[in-house]
Design a protein around this motif. Structure first.
Motif, mmCIF file in Angstrom:
data_model
loop_
_atom_site.group_PDB
_atom_site.id
_atom_site.type_symbol
_atom_site.label_atom_id
_atom_site.label_comp_id
_atom_site.label_asym_id
_atom_site.label_seq_id
_atom_site.Cartn_x
_atom_site.Cartn_y
_atom_site.Cartn_z
ATOM 1 N N ASN A 82 0.765 -1.131 -0.001
ATOM 2 C CA ASN A 82 0.096 0.182 0.028
ATOM 3 C C ASN A 82 0.855 1.237 -0.091
ATOM 4 O O ASN A 82 0.535 2.325 -0.743
ATOM 5 N N SER A 83 2.023 1.071 0.820
ATOM 6 C CA SER A 83 2.844 2.291 0.546
ATOM 7 C C SER A 83 3.700 2.634 -0.781
ATOM 8 O O SER A 83 3.576 3.877 -0.992
ATOM 9 N N ARG A 84 3.592 1.758 -1.610
ATOM 10 C CA ARG A 84 3.993 2.043 -2.897
ATOM 11 C C ARG A 84 3.019 2.651 -3.639
ATOM 12 O O ARG A 84 3.113 3.580 -4.540
ATOM 13 N N HIS A 85 1.518 2.032 -3.603
ATOM 14 C CA HIS A 85 0.656 2.712 -4.339
ATOM 15 C C HIS A 85 0.376 4.257 -3.670
ATOM 16 O O HIS A 85 0.205 5.103 -4.551
ATOM 17 N N ASP A 145 -5.045 9.074 6.568
ATOM 18 C CA ASP A 145 -4.393 7.901 6.414
ATOM 19 C C ASP A 145 -3.240 8.067 5.523
ATOM 20 O O ASP A 145 -1.954 7.616 5.646
ATOM 21 N N THR A 146 -3.522 8.441 4.296
ATOM 22 C CA THR A 146 -2.587 8.537 3.231
ATOM 23 C C THR A 146 -1.341 9.761 3.811
ATOM 24 O O THR A 146 -0.232 9.387 3.455
ATOM 25 N N ASN A 147 -1.719 10.716 4.355
ATOM 26 C CA ASN A 147 -0.825 11.580 4.818
ATOM 27 C C ASN A 147 0.220 11.098 6.065
ATOM 28 O O ASN A 147 1.327 11.253 6.017
ATOM 29 N N ARG A 148 -0.476 10.287 6.803
ATOM 30 C CA ARG A 148 0.465 9.351 7.690
ATOM 31 C C ARG A 148 1.466 8.598 7.027
ATOM 32 O O ARG A 148 2.743 8.421 7.387
ATOM 33 N N LEU A 179 7.108 7.618 4.580
ATOM 34 C CA LEU A 179 8.113 7.517 3.482
ATOM 35 C C LEU A 179 9.024 8.640 3.322
ATOM 36 O O LEU A 179 10.108 8.338 2.791
ATOM 37 N N GLY A 180 8.692 9.872 3.727
ATOM 38 C CA GLY A 180 9.404 11.222 3.673
ATOM 39 C C GLY A 180 10.739 10.835 4.557
ATOM 40 O O GLY A 180 11.952 10.911 4.177
ATOM 41 N N ARG A 181 10.644 10.189 5.771
ATOM 42 C CA ARG A 181 11.633 9.668 6.868
ATOM 43 C C ARG A 181 12.385 8.620 6.077
ATOM 44 O O ARG A 181 13.575 8.772 6.133
#
Length: 210
Positions: free
Chosen positions: A30-33, A112-115, A120-122
């Protein structure tokens, strides 16, 4: 009471490169998406609400080139976005990783997307916080600094006033360096031409022999 100026966060090209090169598990993730969806909007400037409504009906082919055509959920303004032209078609490349544009647009809720984006930013070692809406600011800011006229950026983003778009005309340090370097090169070129003209007038025989 003086209102505090709203800060408009955006990512630099180096930040986008870090996200593009981020290694995530090969399995369905899901992170990739979420990352792909975020980058897609960095390269076409859609709001989260507009991205979520995308269907195959919004993909229009004109002379063999793919456009996104939709009405903004927030403003009702019609958007005509040439995917094949923006950032050398990077959004198109992301879209083609999925079976359909509906599959790419099928994200969860914004919070949820922003979390996930924070994580991913870190992981990408980006030293600033950003949300999904940062993608829109990023698209606008990078287009302005590529030299795209403000009025064109305004139409691409669907702003009803050009004043809204002008907030993106902040100056990068690297833009200052590039512009001043170019100015110096032009100045040096003009000076050399002028000096040669003076020399040719003073010593015409020498320049005729060359």
């Amino acid at each position: 009471i003086k209102r505090e100026k709203k800060e408009h966060n955006f990512l630099m090209p180096a930040d986008l490169e870090k996200l593009e090169n981020l290694k995530l598990p090969d399995r369905k993730n899901n992170s990739r998406h979420i990352l792909d969806a975020f980058l897609f909007c960095c390269y076409c400037g859609l709001r989260f609400s507009d991205f979520k409504q995308l269907t195959y009906k919004n993909l229009v082919t004109v002379d063999g080139k793919e456009w996104l055509v939709l009405n903004s959920v927030k403003t009702g303004v019609k958007l005509n976005i040439p995917l094949y032209l923006l950032f050398n078609g990077k959004a198109l490349g992301i879209m083609r990783k999925y079976d359909s544009i509906e599959q790419l647009a099928a994200l969860g809720c914004n919070s949820d997307t922003n979390r996930t984006l924070q994580k991913l930013g870190r992981m990408a070692h980006i030293g600033k916080k950003f949300t999904y809406h940062t993608s829109r600011h990023t698209c606008a800011t990078l287009l302005v600094h590529q030299g795209v006229p403000i009025t064109t950026v305004q139409k691409l983003l669907g702003h009803t006033s050009v004043k809204t778009t002008e907030i993106y005309s902040e100056v990068f340090d690297e833009t200052i360096i590039k512009d001043l370097t170019r100015a110096n090169q032009k100045y040096s070129k003009r000076r050399n031409v002028k000096q040669n003209q003076i020399k040719s007038q003073k010593y015409p025989e020498k320049y005729l022999r060359q």
